[in-house]
Design a protein around this motif. Structure first.
Motif, PDB file in Angstrom:
ATOM      1  N   SER A  10      37.533  46.118  35.715  1.00 30.28           N
ATOM      2  CA  SER A  10      37.419  44.574  36.564  1.00 30.28           C
ATOM      3  C   SER A  10      38.049  43.922  37.841  1.00 30.28           C
ATOM      4  CB  SER A  10      36.173  43.377  35.799  1.00 30.28           C
ATOM      5  OG  SER A  10      37.503  42.876  35.201  1.00 30.28           O
ATOM      6  N   LYS A  11      39.221  44.024  37.780  1.00 36.17           N
ATOM      7  CA  LYS A  11      40.167  43.970  38.418  1.00 36.17           C
ATOM      8  C   LYS A  11      40.277  44.755  39.735  1.00 36.17           C
ATOM      9  CE  LYS A  11      43.053  41.196  35.402  1.00 36.17           C
ATOM     10  NZ  LYS A  11      44.154  40.844  34.755  1.00 36.17           N
ATOM     11  N   LYS A  12      40.391  46.638  39.512  1.00 35.68           N
ATOM     12  CA  LYS A  12      40.412  47.193  40.044  1.00 35.68           C
ATOM     13  C   LYS A  12      38.998  47.346  41.230  1.00 35.68           C
ATOM     14  CE  LYS A  12      41.493  51.366  38.056  1.00 35.68           C
ATOM     15  NZ  LYS A  12      41.801  52.361  37.714  1.00 35.68           N
ATOM     16  N   THR A  29      31.474  36.350  46.120  1.00 38.06           N
ATOM     17  CA  THR A  29      30.420  35.810  44.971  1.00 38.06           C
ATOM     18  C   THR A  29      30.464  36.673  44.028  1.00 38.06           C
ATOM     19  OG1 THR A  29      29.589  34.537  46.780  1.00 38.06           O
ATOM     20  CG2 THR A  29      28.518  35.417  44.369  1.00 38.06           C
ATOM     21  N   THR A  30      30.692  36.509  42.889  1.00 39.73           N
ATOM     22  CA  THR A  30      30.673  37.527  41.741  1.00 39.73           C
ATOM     23  C   THR A  30      29.686  36.936  40.504  1.00 39.73           C
ATOM     24  OG1 THR A  30      32.767  36.893  41.084  1.00 39.73           O
ATOM     25  CG2 THR A  30      33.131  38.459  41.714  1.00 39.73           C
ATOM     26  N   ASP A  31      29.717  37.994  39.645  1.00 42.13           N
ATOM     27  CA  ASP A  31      29.159  38.157  38.588  1.00 42.13           C
ATOM     28  C   ASP A  31      30.122  37.902  37.098  1.00 42.13           C
ATOM     29  OD1 ASP A  31      27.099  38.434  36.454  1.00 42.13           O
ATOM     30  OD2 ASP A  31      26.670  39.579  37.084  1.00 42.13           O
ATOM     31  N   ASN A  32      30.030  37.628  35.843  1.00 43.75           N
ATOM     32  CA  ASN A  32      31.545  37.404  34.918  1.00 43.75           C
ATOM     33  C   ASN A  32      31.741  38.650  34.610  1.00 43.75           C
ATOM     34  OD1 ASN A  32      29.394  39.213  33.177  1.00 43.75           O
ATOM     35  ND2 ASN A  32      28.345  37.090  32.138  1.00 43.75           N
ATOM     36  N   PHE A  33      31.242  40.039  34.832  1.00 40.86           N
ATOM     37  CA  PHE A  33      31.887  40.913  34.127  1.00 40.86           C
ATOM     38  C   PHE A  33      33.515  41.170  35.196  1.00 40.86           C
ATOM     39  CE2 PHE A  33      33.190  45.169  34.627  1.00 40.86           C
ATOM     40  CZ  PHE A  33      33.824  45.893  33.665  1.00 40.86           C
TER      41      PHE A  33
END
Length: 165
Positions: A10-12, A29-33
């Motif tokens: 996810s970080k990558k 803006t991101t989702d929970n993953f």
């Protein structure tokens, strides 16, 4: 990108996709993953703010979030530097992370000319992510893709057809 190889998936993903936009002062803006305190710290180093839902059991969140029981309308927030993590309960418990908000409440008009108090971070998140979430929701009702489809190009075609409809 080779410089992001030592990070998890996810970080990558986040760092690779935002690579060209770093140091320009954007808001992601991101989702929970994809949202975590570690990602927020990394993005802050690159002058990029982040807002998103976060899983309550993520590494780096306060331990109280795992066991916290809130009543409807209650808020619990923690601030560490520029990173704010907030838990709010409406119909269910929602955990948010933001680098530009505090635990401020705003009045929002709901359906029948009544007003409701919501955290500003939730209102801003819904404004920027609403289209993506609504699209996913609509696609989930009428799936024409088959889970046992062997030909990948047929699955892609059916997915594109779903989105067009």
């Amino acid at each position: 990108m080779e410089e992001y190889e030592h990070y998890g998936l996810s970080k990558k993903c986040v760092l690779t996709l935002i690579h060209e936009l770093k140091n320009n002062g954007y808001l992601l803006t991101t989702d929970n993953f994809y949202t975590s305190p570690e990602v927020a710290e990394i993005l802050l180093k690159y002058k990029t703010d982040v807002i998103g839902t976060v899983r309550g059991n993520r590494k780096g969140l306060p331990a109280e979030f795992k066991t916290l029981k809130l009543k409807k309308g209650e808020i619990k927030a923690f601030q560490k530097g520029k990173i704010m993590v907030l838990q709010w309960r409406d119909k269910k418990t929602l955990t948010m992370l933001s680098t530009i908000h505090n635990a401020e409440l705003v009045s929002v008009e709901s359906g029948k000319s009544t007003t409701k108090q919501k955290p500003k971070v939730v209102v801003d998140y819904n404004r920027s992510m609403g289209g993506v979430d609504k699209s996913d929701q609509c696609l989930s009702y009428y799936l024409s893709t088959r889970s046992r489809q062997r030909k990948y190009y047929k699955k892609i075609f059916r997915h594109l057809l779903d989105q067009a409809v």
